[in-house]
Design an enzyme around this catalytic site. Structure first.
Site, PDB file in Angstrom:
ATOM      1  N   HIS A   1       0.855  -1.185   0.000  1.00 27.13           N
ATOM      2  CA  HIS A   1       0.000   0.000   0.000  1.00 27.13           C
ATOM      3  C   HIS A   1       0.887   1.230   0.000  1.00 27.13           C
ATOM      4  CE1 HIS A   1      -3.178   2.806   1.159  1.00 27.13           C
ATOM      5  NE2 HIS A   1      -4.006   1.874   0.725  1.00 27.13           N
TER       6      HIS A   1
ATOM      7  N   ASP B   1      -7.911  -5.708   0.355  1.00 26.63           N
ATOM      8  CA  ASP B   1      -8.378  -6.528  -0.766  1.00 26.63           C
ATOM      9  C   ASP B   1      -7.955  -7.982  -0.669  1.00 26.63           C
ATOM     10  OD1 ASP B   1      -9.724  -4.485  -2.059  1.00 26.63           O
ATOM     11  OD2 ASP B   1      -7.860  -3.694  -2.849  1.00 26.63           O
TER      12      ASP B   1
HETATM   13  N1  CMC Z   1       3.970  -7.537  -4.875  1.00 32.34           N
HETATM   14  C1  CMC Z   1       5.307  -7.537  -5.083  1.00 32.34           C
HETATM   15  N2  CMC Z   1       6.116  -6.454  -4.948  1.00 32.34           N
HETATM   16  C2  CMC Z   1       5.505  -5.318  -4.589  1.00 32.34           C
HETATM   17  C3  CMC Z   1       4.120  -5.236  -4.351  1.00 32.34           C
HETATM   18  C4  CMC Z   1       3.342  -6.403  -4.506  1.00 32.34           C
HETATM   19  N3  CMC Z   1       2.025  -6.384  -4.295  1.00 32.34           N
HETATM   20  N4  CMC Z   1       3.797  -3.961  -4.010  1.00 32.34           N
HETATM   21  C5  CMC Z   1       4.953  -3.271  -4.037  1.00 32.34           C
HETATM   22  N5  CMC Z   1       5.986  -4.089  -4.374  1.00 32.34           N
HETATM   23  C6  CMC Z   1       7.406  -3.731  -4.436  1.00 32.34           C
HETATM   24  C7  CMC Z   1       7.735  -2.950  -5.709  1.00 32.34           C
HETATM   25  O1  CMC Z   1       8.118  -3.823  -6.762  1.00 32.34           O
HETATM   26  C8  CMC Z   1       8.849  -2.064  -5.238  1.00 32.34           C
HETATM   27  O2  CMC Z   1      10.019  -2.844  -5.165  1.00 32.34           O
HETATM   28  P1  CMC Z   1      11.470  -2.177  -5.495  1.00 32.34           P
HETATM   29  O3  CMC Z   1      11.679  -1.147  -4.435  1.00 32.34           O
HETATM   30  O4  CMC Z   1      12.417  -3.300  -5.451  1.00 32.34           O
HETATM   31  O5  CMC Z   1      11.337  -1.571  -6.872  1.00 32.34           O
HETATM   32  C9  CMC Z   1       8.460  -1.714  -3.795  1.00 32.34           C
HETATM   33  O6  CMC Z   1       7.660  -2.838  -3.358  1.00 32.34           O
HETATM   34  C10 CMC Z   1       7.656  -0.434  -3.675  1.00 32.34           C
HETATM   35  O7  CMC Z   1       6.516  -0.549  -4.553  1.00 32.34           O
HETATM   36  P2  CMC Z   1       5.827   0.643  -5.319  1.00 32.34           P
HETATM   37  O8  CMC Z   1       5.080   0.100  -6.485  1.00 32.34           O
HETATM   38  O9  CMC Z   1       6.839   1.722  -5.585  1.00 32.34           O
HETATM   39  O10 CMC Z   1       4.842   1.159  -4.208  1.00 32.34           O
HETATM   40  P3  CMC Z   1       3.602   2.078  -4.448  1.00 32.34           P
HETATM   41  O11 CMC Z   1       3.352   2.783  -3.183  1.00 32.34           O
HETATM   42  O12 CMC Z   1       3.767   2.905  -5.671  1.00 32.34           O
HETATM   43  O13 CMC Z   1       2.427   1.018  -4.764  1.00 32.34           O
HETATM   44  C11 CMC Z   1       0.554  -0.378  -4.635  1.00 32.34           C
HETATM   45  C12 CMC Z   1       1.404   0.692  -3.925  1.00 32.34           C
HETATM   46  C13 CMC Z   1      -0.703  -0.630  -3.821  1.00 32.34           C
HETATM   47  C14 CMC Z   1       0.131   0.120  -6.027  1.00 32.34           C
HETATM   48  C15 CMC Z   1       1.398  -1.651  -4.773  1.00 32.34           C
HETATM   49  O14 CMC Z   1       1.790  -2.125  -3.506  1.00 32.34           O
HETATM   50  C16 CMC Z   1       0.655  -2.752  -5.528  1.00 32.34           C
HETATM   51  O15 CMC Z   1       0.684  -2.768  -6.771  1.00 32.34           O
HETATM   52  N6  CMC Z   1      -0.018  -3.708  -4.797  1.00 32.34           N
HETATM   53  C17 CMC Z   1      -0.799  -4.718  -5.439  1.00 32.34           C
HETATM   54  C18 CMC Z   1      -2.128  -4.135  -5.838  1.00 32.34           C
HETATM   55  C19 CMC Z   1      -3.040  -3.939  -4.651  1.00 32.34           C
HETATM   56  O16 CMC Z   1      -3.210  -4.818  -3.812  1.00 32.34           O
HETATM   57  N7  CMC Z   1      -3.684  -2.751  -4.610  1.00 32.34           N
HETATM   58  C20 CMC Z   1      -4.673  -2.445  -3.600  1.00 32.34           C
HETATM   59  C21 CMC Z   1      -4.288  -1.304  -2.723  1.00 32.34           C
HETATM   60  S1  CMC Z   1      -5.373  -1.217  -1.288  1.00 32.34           S
HETATM   61  C22 CMC Z   1      -6.878  -0.714  -1.922  1.00 32.34           C
HETATM   62  C23 CMC Z   1      -6.983   0.746  -2.040  1.00 32.34           C
HETATM   63  O17 CMC Z   1      -6.862   1.451  -1.016  1.00 32.34           O
HETATM   64  O18 CMC Z   1      -7.196   1.196  -3.197  1.00 32.34           O
END
Ligand code: CMC
Length: 435
Positions: A312, A370
């Site tokens: 998140h 989720d």
């Molecule tokens: N699985 C594997 N790796 C992950 C995941 C995941 N679900 N989420 C983040 N990472 C890794 C990402 O690859 C990155 O690694 P590195 O630093 O080596 O490049 C690091 O963690 C930081 O990730 P980010 O994408 O920069 O983080 P963000 O804050 O931009 O993304 C997120 C947040 C929710 C989009 C992401 O965690 C994600 O895609 N999760 C899966 C989708 C999901 O469950 N979304 C629902 C969010 S809760 C509902 C809501 O409130 O809308």
């Protein structure tokens, strides 16, 4: 909001330093107020994804991502989910205070008397293909409310905003169930106003003209909790979309339709559908035995596989909604005699392995809401393709509360981000035959 101190910005190119006020909220990080930066220096800030930018001030929802805390108007989500129902939560988010018994009765009665949608909307619905995604239908139908309710389109009129809010909260369950019935090839079921908000929705979903729906209090309470947990979540992508859209002065239905469209994406509201599909995929390909292989793929940067329902932007600890949702999962599966549901077992095993894996631990990736909500919804009989629409139904109140808060803010201006331009500088168009 008070200015507690100042921050000094200095430049290495000899330009003079500038001071900015540092604002203090009631809780949470201080904020450097840089709105005069461009005027004073001719420079913008650069912050893709709003990683360090507070785009507004708000008094509605507060998240402490490190603690894993979520407050609606100051009340912890755990207390609201345990002691209140969804319509009380709506009242709280919209008005800032919990309703007393009389206020609650009046609010429930008001919402209940706006549950029907204009009959003509059924014909509008019939223009969609039967296999259209419910979110495509919902985006269109919510936007189309502005074509049916002309008396509430003036976003600057407090009375219009109030009636539009009640209409949106009241009609979302009807629209979502219409989208579902349409895809199932069944006639729509009209709302029944002597049922509770959530029981009425379940009846519109699952009754048919030839068979009444038997309300089950445990299941109604579970779905009501899903609604409460999704009711608002600070300045997320869809809420920011609603604010930006509404900042142009467009009508409330159009602004909320923009939120629905944004929510659809798999990184936001679409994640519950994606999380369940992921679990079903793992189960199909070998179940618990294959979790190791799956986790290896998730950790491989070239695989593009993510552990859906994990991670998140704000929570760097267990999402408090996920804990409540796991509790609800137990209750629902128990009520339905599905304690041994293989998908639930798979999810718990996956969670256990991920939470002890260095990749997830070092990145502070925890289950989000989720991860378990899909399992609950599936057990309730809600088809996967409808999960995000359920989220939209629940989030509508948050979008409206945030929109109305923005409109009442004396600092409100049309949203207009700037850019760091990296394209071609001015050049001449050559006539076609010379290119
Ligand atoms: N699985 C594997 N790796 C992950 C995941 C995941 N679900 N989420 C983040 N990472 C890794 C990402 O690859 C990155 O690694 P590195 O630093 O080596 O490049 C690091 O963690 C930081 O990730 P980010 O994408 O920069 O983080 P963000 O804050 O931009 O993304 C997120 C947040 C929710 C989009 C992401 O965690 C994600 O895609 N999760 C899966 C989708 C999901 O469950 N979304 C629902 C969010 S809760 C509902 C809501 O409130 O809308």
């Amino acid at each position: 909001m008070t200015a507690s101190s100042t921050a000094t910005l200095s430049f290495s190119d000899g330009s003079p330093s500038i001071e900015f006020p540092v604002l203090k909220g009631t809780v949470g990080p201080d904020v450097v107020d840089i709105k005069t930066l461009y005027g004073k220096t001719g420079k913008f800030t650069y912050d893709p994804g709003f990683m360090s930018t507070a785009a507004c001030r708000s008094a509605i929802t507060y998240i402490d991502g490190d603690k894993g805390e979520l407050l609606y108007r100051g009340y912890p989500i755990e207390q609201i989910a345990t002691n209140c129902d969804y319509l009380e939560t709506c009242y709280l988010l919209l008005n800032g205070e919990m309703p007393n018994a009389a206020q609650k009765d009046a609010f429930v009665s008001n919402v209940s008397h706006h549950t029907m949608v204009h009959e003509q909307m059924q014909f509008f619905l019939r223009g969609f293909r039967r296999d259209a995604h419910p979110m495509a239908i919902l985006t269109g139908m919510v936007g189309a409310l502005s074509a049916f309710y002309h008396d509430t389109l003036d976003i600057n009129n407090a009375e219009h905003r109030h009636i539009a809010a009640i209409r949106l909260i009241a009609k979302m369950p009807t629209l979502v169930s219409m989208a579902y019935k349409y895809s199932a090839g069944q006639p729509m079921i009209y709302p029944k106003n002597d049922l509770s908000y959530t029981a009425n929705f379940m009846r519109m979903m699952f009754a048919t003209p030839c068979e009444e729906y038997q309300v089950n209090d445990v299941l109604v309470r579970a779905l009501d909790r899903i609604f409460i947990l999704h009711a608002d979540h600070e300045q997320n992508a869809s809420t920011s979309t609603v604010r930006l859209c509404g900042s142009s002065g467009t009508n409330p239905y159009a602004a909320i339709a923009a939120g629905v469209a944004c929510l659809w994406g798999p990184a936001h509201g679409g994640a519950n559908e994606a999380a369940l599909s992921m679990l079903l995929d793992i189960q199909k390909n070998g179940g618990v035995e294959k979790i190791g292989e799956f986790i290896t793929a998730v950790k491989d940067k070239n695989s593009n596989v993510r552990l859906m329902g994990f991670g998140h932007r704000v929570y760097k600890n267990y999402d408090p909604r996920a804990k409540l949702m796991r509790e609800t999962c137990y209750e629902v599966l128990g009520e339905l005699g599905l304690q041994n549901d293989p998908l639930f077992k798979l999810a718990m095993e996956l969670e256990k392995i991920a939470l002890s894996d260095e990749y997830f631990v070092s990145r502070k990736l925890y289950p989000n809401v989720d991860f378990y909500s899909g399992i609950v919804q599936r057990a309730l009989g809600i088809p996967t393709s409808l999960f995000t629409a359920i989220f939209a139904l629940a989030r509508t109140v948050g979008w409206i509360a945030q929109l109305n808060e923005m409109l009442a803010d004396p600092d409100q201006k049309i949203g207009r981000p700037r850019q760091l331009f990296t394209g071609a500088t001015a050049r001449d168009v050559m006539p076609l035959h010379q290119r």
